[in-house]
Motif scaffolding. Sequence first.
Motif, mmCIF file in Angstrom:
data_model
loop_
_atom_site.group_PDB
_atom_site.id
_atom_site.type_symbol
_atom_site.label_atom_id
_atom_site.label_comp_id
_atom_site.label_asym_id
_atom_site.label_seq_id
_atom_site.Cartn_x
_atom_site.Cartn_y
_atom_site.Cartn_z
ATOM 1 N N ILE A 127 0.682 2.957 4.659
ATOM 2 C CA ILE A 127 1.377 3.955 5.476
ATOM 3 C C ILE A 127 2.529 3.285 6.212
ATOM 4 C CG2 ILE A 127 1.152 5.643 7.327
ATOM 5 C CD1 ILE A 127 -1.837 5.790 6.726
ATOM 6 N N GLU A 128 3.729 3.837 6.056
ATOM 7 C CA GLU A 128 4.933 3.272 6.678
ATOM 8 C C GLU A 128 5.694 4.370 7.422
ATOM 9 O OE1 GLU A 128 8.283 1.486 8.003
ATOM 10 O OE2 GLU A 128 6.437 0.501 7.378
ATOM 11 N N SER A 129 6.128 4.065 8.637
ATOM 12 C CA SER A 129 6.779 5.072 9.482
ATOM 13 C C SER A 129 8.234 5.331 9.093
ATOM 14 C CB SER A 129 6.707 4.660 10.950
ATOM 15 O OG SER A 129 7.375 3.421 11.152
ATOM 16 N N SER A 130 8.891 4.362 8.453
ATOM 17 C CA SER A 130 10.298 4.542 8.081
ATOM 18 C C SER A 130 10.399 4.964 6.617
ATOM 19 C CB SER A 130 11.081 3.249 8.311
ATOM 20 O OG SER A 130 10.776 2.305 7.300
ATOM 21 N N GLY A 131 11.610 4.990 6.105
ATOM 22 C CA GLY A 131 11.829 5.343 4.704
ATOM 23 C C GLY A 131 11.971 4.136 3.809
ATOM 24 N N LEU A 132 11.772 2.934 4.366
ATOM 25 C CA LEU A 132 11.906 1.697 3.598
ATOM 26 C C LEU A 132 10.687 0.822 3.793
ATOM 27 C CD1 LEU A 132 15.575 0.532 4.289
ATOM 28 C CD2 LEU A 132 14.669 1.365 2.118
ATOM 29 N N LEU A 133 10.395 0.022 2.778
ATOM 30 C CA LEU A 133 9.398 -1.028 2.927
ATOM 31 C C LEU A 133 10.101 -2.303 3.386
ATOM 32 C CD1 LEU A 133 7.310 -0.451 -0.314
ATOM 33 C CD2 LEU A 133 6.624 0.086 2.027
ATOM 34 N N ASP A 166 -1.191 3.491 -3.330
ATOM 35 C CA ASP A 166 -0.702 4.766 -2.794
ATOM 36 C C ASP A 166 0.175 4.484 -1.579
ATOM 37 O OD1 ASP A 166 -2.119 6.036 -4.749
ATOM 38 O OD2 ASP A 166 -3.669 6.845 -3.421
ATOM 39 N N LEU A 167 1.287 5.208 -1.482
ATOM 40 C CA LEU A 167 2.272 4.934 -0.433
ATOM 41 C C LEU A 167 2.703 6.213 0.254
ATOM 42 C CD1 LEU A 167 4.340 3.048 1.001
ATOM 43 C CD2 LEU A 167 5.898 3.476 -0.922
ATOM 44 N N LEU A 168 2.706 6.167 1.587
ATOM 45 C CA LEU A 168 3.249 7.250 2.396
ATOM 46 C C LEU A 168 4.392 6.707 3.238
ATOM 47 C CD1 LEU A 168 0.038 9.062 3.729
ATOM 48 C CD2 LEU A 168 1.649 9.936 2.033
ATOM 49 N N LEU A 169 5.576 7.328 3.117
ATOM 50 C CA LEU A 169 6.733 6.955 3.932
ATOM 51 C C LEU A 169 6.997 8.040 4.975
ATOM 52 C CD1 LEU A 169 9.122 5.726 1.081
ATOM 53 C CD2 LEU A 169 7.776 4.301 2.631
ATOM 54 N N HIS A 170 7.815 7.712 5.953
ATOM 55 C CA HIS A 170 8.152 8.672 7.028
ATOM 56 C C HIS A 170 6.872 9.269 7.632
ATOM 57 C CE1 HIS A 170 12.380 8.425 6.014
ATOM 58 N NE2 HIS A 170 12.115 8.737 4.769
ATOM 59 N N THR A 171 5.863 8.434 7.787
ATOM 60 C CA THR A 171 4.568 8.906 8.265
ATOM 61 C C THR A 171 4.141 8.083 9.475
ATOM 62 O OG1 THR A 171 3.943 9.540 6.009
ATOM 63 C CG2 THR A 171 2.178 9.331 7.630
ATOM 64 N N PHE A 172 3.985 8.752 10.604
ATOM 65 C CA PHE A 172 3.610 8.083 11.854
ATOM 66 C C PHE A 172 2.113 8.215 12.094
ATOM 67 C CE2 PHE A 172 8.097 8.749 12.426
ATOM 68 C CZ PHE A 172 8.516 7.659 13.177
ATOM 69 N N ILE A 173 1.512 7.134 12.531
ATOM 70 C CA ILE A 173 0.114 7.159 12.957
ATOM 71 C C ILE A 173 0.110 7.387 14.462
ATOM 72 C CG2 ILE A 173 -2.006 5.807 13.176
ATOM 73 C CD1 ILE A 173 -1.076 4.278 10.630
ATOM 74 N N ILE A 191 1.279 12.060 11.207
ATOM 75 C CA ILE A 191 2.169 13.220 11.225
ATOM 76 C C ILE A 191 3.427 12.880 10.456
ATOM 77 C CG2 ILE A 191 3.250 12.571 13.428
ATOM 78 C CD1 ILE A 191 3.348 15.636 14.018
ATOM 79 N N SER A 192 3.887 13.832 9.670
ATOM 80 C CA SER A 192 5.098 13.665 8.865
ATOM 81 C C SER A 192 5.697 15.042 8.626
ATOM 82 C CB SER A 192 4.762 13.000 7.524
ATOM 83 O OG SER A 192 3.984 13.876 6.723
ATOM 84 N N LYS A 193 6.663 15.136 7.722
ATOM 85 C CA LYS A 193 7.251 16.436 7.370
ATOM 86 C C LYS A 193 6.213 17.347 6.724
ATOM 87 C CE LYS A 193 11.236 17.441 7.226
ATOM 88 N NZ LYS A 193 12.112 18.223 8.132
ATOM 89 N N SER A 194 5.150 16.750 6.223
ATOM 90 C CA SER A 194 4.072 17.536 5.627
ATOM 91 C C SER A 194 3.096 18.068 6.665
ATOM 92 C CB SER A 194 3.303 16.684 4.606
ATOM 93 O OG SER A 194 4.152 16.278 3.558
ATOM 94 N N LYS A 198 0.358 17.453 10.016
ATOM 95 C CA LYS A 198 -0.645 16.505 10.469
ATOM 96 C C LYS A 198 -1.712 16.331 9.394
ATOM 97 C CE LYS A 198 -0.096 17.379 15.432
ATOM 98 N NZ LYS A 198 -0.779 17.819 16.690
ATOM 99 N N LEU A 199 -1.973 15.068 9.040
ATOM 100 C CA LEU A 199 -2.974 14.762 8.024
ATOM 101 C C LEU A 199 -3.840 13.603 8.500
ATOM 102 C CD1 LEU A 199 -0.725 14.881 4.818
ATOM 103 C CD2 LEU A 199 -2.419 16.601 5.494
ATOM 104 N N ASN A 200 -5.110 13.659 8.168
ATOM 105 C CA ASN A 200 -6.037 12.582 8.486
ATOM 106 C C ASN A 200 -6.414 11.833 7.219
ATOM 107 O OD1 ASN A 200 -6.035 13.554 11.123
ATOM 108 N ND2 ASN A 200 -7.923 14.729 10.848
ATOM 109 N N PHE A 201 -6.502 10.500 7.321
ATOM 110 C CA PHE A 201 -6.882 9.677 6.178
ATOM 111 C C PHE A 201 -8.046 8.785 6.595
ATOM 112 C CE2 PHE A 201 -2.470 10.808 5.521
ATOM 113 C CZ PHE A 201 -2.469 11.221 4.193
ATOM 114 N N PHE A 202 -9.039 8.710 5.711
ATOM 115 C CA PHE A 202 -10.271 7.999 6.029
ATOM 116 C C PHE A 202 -10.417 6.775 5.141
ATOM 117 C CE2 PHE A 202 -10.759 12.344 7.363
ATOM 118 C CZ PHE A 202 -11.391 12.236 8.603
ATOM 119 N N GLY A 203 -11.016 5.730 5.697
ATOM 120 C CA GLY A 203 -11.181 4.494 4.947
ATOM 121 C C GLY A 203 -12.334 3.667 5.467
ATOM 122 N N LYS A 204 -12.622 2.589 4.726
ATOM 123 C CA LYS A 204 -13.671 1.652 5.126
ATOM 124 C C LYS A 204 -13.107 0.525 5.990
ATOM 125 C CE LYS A 204 -16.128 2.446 0.745
ATOM 126 N NZ LYS A 204 -16.597 1.789 -0.512
#
Length: 262
Positions: free
Chosen positions: A31-37, A113-120, A136-139, A141-147
């Motif tokens: 997950i990356e908040s900007s549009g670039l890695l 899997d990559l999400l850009l423009h996505t703030f935690i 939160i992003s243009k899509s 609010k979304l929640n993602f779960f992990g170990k």
Amino acid sequence: MKYDVIVCGGGPSGINAAISAKRNGSNVLLIESSGLLGGNATNGLVAPWMTFHKNSEQVVKGIAKELVDHLVEQGESLGYVKDPLGFADTVTPVDIEGVKSLFFKMIISEGIDLLLHTFIYDVIMEENQVIGVKTISKSGKLNFFGKIFIDATGDGDVSKFSGCDFSFGRESDSLAQPMTMIFQVGNVDIKKLKHEIKSNPDDFVVRDNYDYQYLAISGFFKKIEQAKNDKKLKLNRDRVLFFEEVRQGFVSVNMTRIQKKS
């Protein structure tokens, strides 16, 4: 979908962590908040990279070395160069545009899997453990779960949201290191600058036995002092600092400081 590993932040640390986790058999979300890695390595124009060596021994290898090898093959890095200033054992000049492209290629080729423009903006806790992140992003609010969650945000956002103790800046006044707004300049006469160092060695910092192949400037102390005396320069620096880029005639200027106003 629940991931084995969620890496929060797509800077160099996050990219290395994501690739390592994927190669060890995990399904990974980055997950990356900007549009670039690349974080500061791309968005901040931070180059050259330092340092892969201690004396003559290469101590940084693995995925980081793999990235450099790819850039060298594409003509987008000069490889490991002895630091002309002597601050580090080596520096690694890289072309920022090449770095941008390579980071995306690596993440795609690894199947991450990559999400850009996505703030935690928060975490989901269960029995004092992080089980998810709120984004939160243009899509929306979304929640993602992990170990496993790796906080590579650079600001420790996920750690802070999860309730970890943190501090900011130095203990005496909570001030952090001043930001440097790096910029690049083209059409620079590299040969003339090398001649200037040879002609005025006392006005520059250079390592012993500098071979004048790769250019880095830390100096022009007299010109900076004169400019300040003439009130033509308000920058709180005592020198010009820049490094030669991979592209011919380009330098990366690393001398500005954005400081707290008195």
